[in-house]
Motif scaffolding. Structure first.
Motif, mmCIF file in Angstrom:
data_model
loop_
_atom_site.group_PDB
_atom_site.id
_atom_site.type_symbol
_atom_site.label_atom_id
_atom_site.label_comp_id
_atom_site.label_asym_id
_atom_site.label_seq_id
_atom_site.Cartn_x
_atom_site.Cartn_y
_atom_site.Cartn_z
ATOM 1 N N GLU A 1 0.907 -0.965 -0.061
ATOM 2 C CA GLU A 1 -0.354 -0.237 -0.414
ATOM 3 C C GLU A 1 1.120 1.081 0.071
ATOM 4 O O GLU A 1 0.421 2.211 -0.579
ATOM 5 N N ASN B 1 -2.424 10.815 2.074
ATOM 6 C CA ASN B 1 -3.704 10.295 1.540
ATOM 7 C C ASN B 1 -5.263 11.285 1.669
ATOM 8 O O ASN B 1 -5.675 10.757 0.304
ATOM 9 N N ASN C 1 -6.946 11.882 -1.180
ATOM 10 C CA ASN C 1 -9.046 11.669 -1.550
ATOM 11 C C ASN C 1 -10.033 12.380 -1.157
ATOM 12 O O ASN C 1 -10.947 12.574 -2.309
ATOM 13 N N THR D 1 -13.550 0.401 0.123
ATOM 14 C CA THR D 1 -13.690 1.447 -0.459
ATOM 15 C C THR D 1 -14.821 1.088 -1.428
ATOM 16 O O THR D 1 -15.655 0.445 -1.794
ATOM 17 N N THR D 2 -15.162 2.683 -2.241
ATOM 18 C CA THR D 2 -15.766 3.252 -2.440
ATOM 19 C C THR D 2 -15.958 3.644 -4.050
ATOM 20 O O THR D 2 -16.208 3.765 -4.872
ATOM 21 N N LYS D 3 -14.168 3.242 -4.530
ATOM 22 C CA LYS D 3 -13.833 3.148 -6.134
ATOM 23 C C LYS D 3 -14.724 2.545 -6.330
ATOM 24 O O LYS D 3 -14.231 1.423 -5.807
ATOM 25 N N GLY E 1 -9.525 0.921 -6.072
ATOM 26 C CA GLY E 1 -8.969 1.190 -4.754
ATOM 27 C C GLY E 1 -8.528 0.146 -3.643
ATOM 28 O O GLY E 1 -8.782 -1.216 -4.210
ATOM 29 N N THR E 2 -7.479 0.230 -3.377
ATOM 30 C CA THR E 2 -7.627 -0.827 -2.379
ATOM 31 C C THR E 2 -8.247 -1.174 -0.805
ATOM 32 O O THR E 2 -8.470 -2.076 -0.354
ATOM 33 N N GLY E 3 -8.725 0.059 -0.162
ATOM 34 C CA GLY E 3 -9.632 -0.065 1.526
ATOM 35 C C GLY E 3 -8.254 -0.015 2.832
ATOM 36 O O GLY E 3 -9.169 -0.561 2.696
#
Length: 707
Positions: A450, A596, A600, A662-664, A669-671
């Protein structure tokens, strides 16, 4: 020679104008005219006519595709609409209009998926892979490419296995992985020949030619380009011949075969004008400018070089603008126009500043893609280990039930089963401990992956920060040497004019040289900061200027997103407490947290801006991100990151710090970003990280660090 070329060119143009009038195209036009009824039959005929004309008359082809799309949408004929949308996706990609190409292709892919049309999905994923690759989004390109290849392999479709392997080879070439590129391109040629598909055979040869040309192996590149050109000549494919005219002209020019270079250059320019290939015209003009320069004709080199520069500036192809500026600078030197030469050399340096980060961005793209594979592999390992544990528990329960049944029959049998069960439990506990240790190791690898993913996402911003000072030093040092080596003034200039020009040049040189040391120190600090962000392990707390860290994090996040989407802009506000002083934190860990949060926030305002653009109300919204620091009454430190983006629902806010949430979209997205940030603040620094958000109004993250 010029006279022969002009006569030949006009003869070719006269014959080329009839290529769109092929028997197949004429039959399809007649079929469309014979069926004026607005039904699905007409929609299908419109699509077939547009497809037939796609290479030799692209503008007319796009017009028929649009008619097919309008009719299919009126009829609610989704299959016809998807075919038309995909055709328009290919058309806009070939014109370099990538936003429209992506939009049409994604609509088509969604429809094909709903209909269960695997071939349609494969074709759509291929075009998306090309769209992403041609914009430098190599990780997304590889993802779409691999998905499409999996569908083609499942369907045993040799033609599309060829196209997708060839595209993988071209993308690998862009990333500098020439070994992989050669393997993929060779595999693409193999599948093309197995499928006996002439067009995919030509594409594979063209890809091999590009790879050899990139490596400077001109003869090998020429051989493969000639194979491709022969195929397109048999097919009477004007678009394919356009590309190969320019490619062959380029490799001939590089080898000093100037007569062939001129012939292919004029041929390519004529085809580009007839096909309205806006991205190919400046390539052909640049080829001719370079050939004229190297054959001692600087006036003609200046004429074609200026045309190439203007055209490439209009369509945004910076690599052509860079090379055209270099040719113009050299031609101006030959004509002893030193002031013009200096200006073009300066322009060349500016474009090189912008483009020289490509190599670093490609390496970062490889890193980003590999980190994605590492994350997926780690997740798979976690799921696999969990499955092993569940199956082990089930086996233990089965043994227990079996032992109970046997115990009903005989006390002696029960004792034996209990003894064996106890031994199995001991083994299971030992295995469980080993698996837990492996899970912890996998988690550690996932955390480090990450960190590298964050570096990969911000690589464009870091590349921009790093390349500017380095290229500033290199370019102006080169300009300085070039100017100082000019040991003669223009013969036509007077003594006073020559002295005045010399004073201007020397003043510029002194100013440039004074800044070299400063920019070198800046580059060194950027490299050290990048290494700090990616460093594994846990650092030690140290006094840190949080204001500077917050300012740097917001700027890097913004430049990283701007490098991926140049059309995006936002207002950045920094409300920093000047009395904050130094704060004891682990600088690299806190830097990752701020990066980060800022990243975002910028993604959130960009997403909302796109919503306003879709509603044609972009003027009423101004994306804004604010970062604020202050010292609280209890001497604690507070950092706030606030945006006016899309916001989050209450349900999302409750889960936002959970691992892997994640909402991506999938693959983006990795969450883990916010989960790791929360752990860094709370466990690593004894502070708090909270979120407050309203949908369609914005989000605010608050970090509180103890005194």
């Amino acid at each position: 020679m010029k006279r022969v070329l002009v006569v030949w060119l006009f003869g070719w143009l006269a014959s080329a104008n009839s290529l769109a009038q092929t028997p197949a195209a004429d039959r399809l036009r007649a079929a469309v005219l014979a069926h004026p009824t607005a039904d699905t039959v007409r929609a299908n005929r419109l699509n077939r006519l547009a497809f037939e004309l796609r290479n030799n008359a692209p503008a007319e082809s796009a017009g028929w595709f649009r008619q097919a799309l309008d009719l299919s949408q009126q009829l609610r004929y989704t299959a016809g609409a998807a075919e038309a949308q995909l055709g328009l996706g290919f058309y806009h990609r070939h014109r370099g209009e990538y936003d429209q190409a992506k939009r049409y292709t994604e609509f088509a892919q969604q429809t094909f998926r709903q209909q269960g049309d695997a071939l349609g999905q494969t074709r759509s994923l291929y075009n998306l892979s090309c769209v992403y690759s041609e914009q430098g989004m190599y990780a997304k390109s590889l993802t779409a490419n691999i998905q499409g290849l999996a569908l083609a392999e499942a369907a045993k479709n040799g033609k599309w296995q060829s196209f997708l392997n060839t595209r993988l080879g071209i993308t690998s070439m862009f990333l500098g992985e020439y070994g992989h590129a050669h393997d993929y391109l060779t595999q693409g040629l193999y599948w093309a020949k197995q499928a006996h598909d002439t067009i995919s055979i030509g594409h594979a040869y063209a890809g091999l030619g590009d790879m050899y040309r990139t490596q400077g192996q001109w003869a090998d590149a020429q051989r493969n380009y000639e194979q491709d050109a022969a195929i397109f000549r048999r097919l009477k494919d004007e678009s394919g011949l356009l590309f190969e005219d320019i490619n062959l002209g380029d490799v001939h020019e590089r080898q000093g075969h100037y007569q062939q270079a001129f012939a292919f250059g004029f041929s390519g320019l004529g085809r580009a004008r007839r096909l309205q290939a806006l991205t190919e015209m400046p390539r052909a003009q640049l080829l001719l400018a370079r050939a004229f320069l190297h054959t001692g004709q600087p006036d003609s080199a200046l004429a074609y070089g200026r045309q190439s520069l203007r055209a490439s500036q209009r369509n945004g192809t910076k690599d052509i603008s860079r090379d055209a500026s270099e040719v113009l600078a050299q031609a101006s030197f030959q004509r002893e126009r030193f002031a013009d030469a200096y200006l073009y050399e300066h322009l060349f340096g500016t474009y090189k500043d912008s483009l020289n980060s490509a190599d670093l961005q490609r390496r970062a793209a490889v890193l980003e893609y590999r980190s994605q594979l590492d994350r997926k592999q780690a997740q798979i390992s976690l799921l696999t280990e969990t499955g092993h544990l569940i199956r082990k528990q089930n086996r233990q329960q089965q043994w227990y039930l079996l032992g109970a049944l046997v115990g009903l029959g005989a006390v002696g049998g029960l004792s034996m089963v209990l003894w064996r069960n106890n031994r199995e439990k001991q083994r299971a506990y030992a295995l469980l401990k080993q698996q837990q240790d492996e899970l912890r190791a996998a988690q550690t690898q996932l955390v480090q992956a990450e960190k590298w993913a964050l570096v990969g996402e911000l690589s464009a911003g870091i590349a921009h920060e790093l390349q500017n000072p380095l290229n500033f030093m290199k370019n102006f040092a080169e300009v300085s040497v070039a100017m100082l080596n000019q040991d003669k003034a223009p013969a036509s200039a007077g003594a006073a004019a020559s002295a005045d020009l010399e004073q201007k040049i020397m003043a510029g040189l002194r100013q440039n040289l004074q800044q070299i040391s400063q920019h070198g120190q800046r580059a060194s600090s950027i490299i050290n900061g990048m290494l700090e962000h990616a460093r594994s392990g846990t650092g030690q707390p140290a006094p840190c200027d949080l204001n500077a860290l917050a300012e740097e994090s917001l700027r890097l996040a913004y430049q990283g997103l701007r490098a991926k989407d140049a059309s995006f802009s936002a207002v950045l506000r920094q409300e920093l407490d000047s009395q904050l002083g130094l704060v004891h934190v682990v600088p690299q860990d806190m830097g990752r947290v701020l990066l980060n949060l800022c990243t975002n926030a910028l993604h959130a305002v960009r997403q909302r801006q796109q919503q306003f653009v879709a509603l044609s109300e972009s003027a009423s919204y101004q994306p804004t991100v604010v970062i604020e620091t202050r010292r609280l009454a209890n001497n604690a430190v507070e950092i706030r990151v606030r945006d006016n983006g899309v916001g989050m629902s209450e349900a999302v806010q409750k889960k936002v710090f959970e691992p892997f949430f994640t909402t991506k979209p999938a693959g983006e997205g990795t969450g883990l970003g916010l989960s790791l940030s929360h752990d860094t603040v709370t466990k690593g620094h004894g502070g708090t990280l909270t979120v407050f958000s309203h949908e369609d109004r914005g989000t605010e993250f608050t970090i509180t660090l103890p005194a």
